[in-house]
Write a protein that holds these residues in place. Structure first.
Motif, PDB file in Angstrom:
ATOM      1  N   GLY A 278      12.134  24.904  -7.232  1.00  0.00           N
ATOM      2  CA  GLY A 278      12.435  25.800  -8.337  1.00  0.00           C
ATOM      3  C   GLY A 278      12.266  25.151  -9.701  1.00  0.00           C
ATOM      4  O   GLY A 278      12.858  25.613 -10.681  1.00  0.00           O
ATOM      5  N   GLU A 279      11.459  24.101  -9.781  1.00  0.00           N
ATOM      6  CA  GLU A 279      11.204  23.393 -11.040  1.00  0.00           C
ATOM      7  C   GLU A 279       9.909  23.914 -11.646  1.00  0.00           C
ATOM      8  O   GLU A 279       8.844  23.847 -11.025  1.00  0.00           O
ATOM      9  CB  GLU A 279      11.093  21.886 -10.784  1.00  0.00           C
ATOM     10  N   GLU A 280       9.983  24.420 -12.855  1.00  0.00           N
ATOM     11  CA  GLU A 280       8.808  24.957 -13.531  1.00  0.00           C
ATOM     12  C   GLU A 280       7.817  23.836 -13.845  1.00  0.00           C
ATOM     13  O   GLU A 280       8.196  22.786 -14.365  1.00  0.00           O
ATOM     14  CB  GLU A 280       9.224  25.636 -14.832  1.00  0.00           C
ATOM     15  N   PRO A 281       6.526  24.004 -13.547  1.00  0.00           N
ATOM     16  CA  PRO A 281       5.533  22.980 -13.901  1.00  0.00           C
ATOM     17  C   PRO A 281       5.478  22.771 -15.412  1.00  0.00           C
ATOM     18  O   PRO A 281       5.679  23.696 -16.188  1.00  0.00           O
ATOM     19  CB  PRO A 281       4.219  23.566 -13.375  1.00  0.00           C
ATOM     20  N   SER A 282       5.213  21.554 -15.803  1.00  0.00           N
ATOM     21  CA  SER A 282       5.087  21.229 -17.219  1.00  0.00           C
ATOM     22  C   SER A 282       3.796  21.810 -17.779  1.00  0.00           C
ATOM     23  O   SER A 282       2.780  21.889 -17.081  1.00  0.00           O
ATOM     24  CB  SER A 282       5.088  19.712 -17.398  1.00  0.00           C
ATOM     25  N   PHE A 283       3.825  22.188 -19.042  1.00  0.00           N
ATOM     26  CA  PHE A 283       2.600  22.658 -19.713  1.00  0.00           C
ATOM     27  C   PHE A 283       1.772  21.482 -20.204  1.00  0.00           C
ATOM     28  O   PHE A 283       0.587  21.624 -20.519  1.00  0.00           O
ATOM     29  CB  PHE A 283       2.963  23.563 -20.893  1.00  0.00           C
ATOM     30  N   LEU A 284       2.381  20.303 -20.250  1.00  0.00           N
ATOM     31  CA  LEU A 284       1.696  19.128 -20.777  1.00  0.00           C
ATOM     32  C   LEU A 284       0.390  18.888 -20.026  1.00  0.00           C
ATOM     33  O   LEU A 284       0.333  19.007 -18.813  1.00  0.00           O
ATOM     34  CB  LEU A 284       2.587  17.900 -20.651  1.00  0.00           C
ATOM     35  N   ALA A 285      -0.659  18.554 -20.767  1.00  0.00           N
ATOM     36  CA  ALA A 285      -2.037  18.362 -20.266  1.00  0.00           C
ATOM     37  C   ALA A 285      -2.890  19.590 -20.526  1.00  0.00           C
ATOM     38  O   ALA A 285      -4.100  19.502 -20.563  1.00  0.00           O
ATOM     39  CB  ALA A 285      -2.111  18.008 -18.787  1.00  0.00           C
ATOM     40  N   ARG A 286      -2.240  20.731 -20.736  1.00  0.00           N
ATOM     41  CA  ARG A 286      -2.987  21.948 -21.039  1.00  0.00           C
ATOM     42  C   ARG A 286      -3.065  22.161 -22.553  1.00  0.00           C
ATOM     43  O   ARG A 286      -2.290  21.601 -23.319  1.00  0.00           O
ATOM     44  CB  ARG A 286      -2.314  23.161 -20.401  1.00  0.00           C
ATOM     45  N   PHE A 287      -4.019  23.001 -22.943  1.00  0.00           N
ATOM     46  CA  PHE A 287      -4.067  23.516 -24.307  1.00  0.00           C
ATOM     47  C   PHE A 287      -3.757  25.011 -24.251  1.00  0.00           C
ATOM     48  O   PHE A 287      -3.708  25.615 -23.174  1.00  0.00           O
ATOM     49  CB  PHE A 287      -5.448  23.271 -24.931  1.00  0.00           C
ATOM     50  N   CYS A 288      -3.554  25.610 -25.408  1.00  0.00           N
ATOM     51  CA  CYS A 288      -3.148  27.017 -25.472  1.00  0.00           C
ATOM     52  C   CYS A 288      -4.098  27.919 -24.682  1.00  0.00           C
ATOM     53  O   CYS A 288      -5.310  27.807 -24.775  1.00  0.00           O
ATOM     54  CB  CYS A 288      -3.083  27.478 -26.922  1.00  0.00           C
TER      55      CYS A 288
END
Length: 242
Positions: free
Chosen positions: A221-231
């Motif tokens: 139930g841990e949301e994946p990080s957005f880090l590494a992505r761009f908008c």
């Protein structure tokens, strides 16, 4: 043989470690890996990778071999839209896609910016070191495939970074790393699985059967990080832009 190429959990670059979320991700990862028979562990010397691996190693009572070449792939270049140095594999789409050499497995390093940054030399050092590791496990590079000197079902875990992960995969697949750097995104704590196939005795290739898997986060139930992505859309102001 099976390779697990694992990107470190969400990093705190300022302290060379992980964020609080990153440690939660690493704990989820450790729970997942504790259920896998892993024969050898290798880790980058950088804190964010070592701290990610540490939870798994502690849970299993194991140790990892530290490999300098598993550090983040970080030759510096001056890309066309900037006047200062930045990481060699971070390019704008409108700049790298117009250069046909970037799509070529042998010519990508001949682009002026890459040559000036000696990026191909760093690539060769990493891939040669990687091949030595594979040879120690029984798979010896020969032309563009691997000669099987000691076939096995070992599972090897490598805790590292996105940039160098793409270098390793491009070497195994025989493609330009630019395709992977620009076209794939491995989020923090993700696991990429690569397996050998030996369709003729003594001749092996490596094949990806899972890229950037985050099932350990979803299970917890841990949301994946957005880090590494761009908008995802330019109007998304709360997401990272260039």
């Amino acid at each position: 043989m099976r390779l697990l190429i694992i990107r470190h959990a969400e990093p705190d670059y300022a302290v060379n470690s992980l964020t609080k979320k990153g440690f939660r991700e690493a704990a989820c990862l450790a729970e997942r890996l504790s259920k896998v028979k892993i024969d050898a562990f290798y880790v980058s010397p950088l804190g964010r990778a070592k701290d990610t691996a540490a939870l798994t190693l502690e849970k299993l009572g194991r140790e990892a071999t530290e490999c300098e070449w598993l550090r983040e792939f970080a030759p510096r270049i001056i890309r066309p839209d900037r006047e200062y140095e930045s990481v060699s594999w971070d390019w704008l789409p409108q700049d790298w896609t117009i250069e046909d050499r970037f799509y070529d497995r042998t010519m990508w390093g001949e682009v002026d910016a890459m040559r000036a940054g000696k990026v191909k030399e760093e690539y060769q050092w990493v891939t040669e070191s990687f091949d030595k590791l594979l040879a120690s496990h029984g798979y010896v590079r020969e032309q563009n495939y691997y000669r099987v000197e000691m076939g096995n079902h070992d599972t090897i875990a490598l805790f590292c970074h996105f940039g160098v992960e793409c270098v390793l995969l491009s070497h195994l697949l025989g493609v330009s790393p630019m395709i992977l750097w620009q076209g794939f995104c491995a989020l923090p704590s993700s696991v990429t699985t690569v397996i050998t196939e030996e369709r003729r005795k003594g001749i092996a290739c490596f094949r990806i059967n899972g890229f950037g898997d985050l099932s350990h986060l979803y299970a917890a139930g841990e949301e994946p990080s957005f880090l590494a992505r761009f908008c995802e859309n330019y109007e998304n102001k709360e997401e990272r832009h260039d």
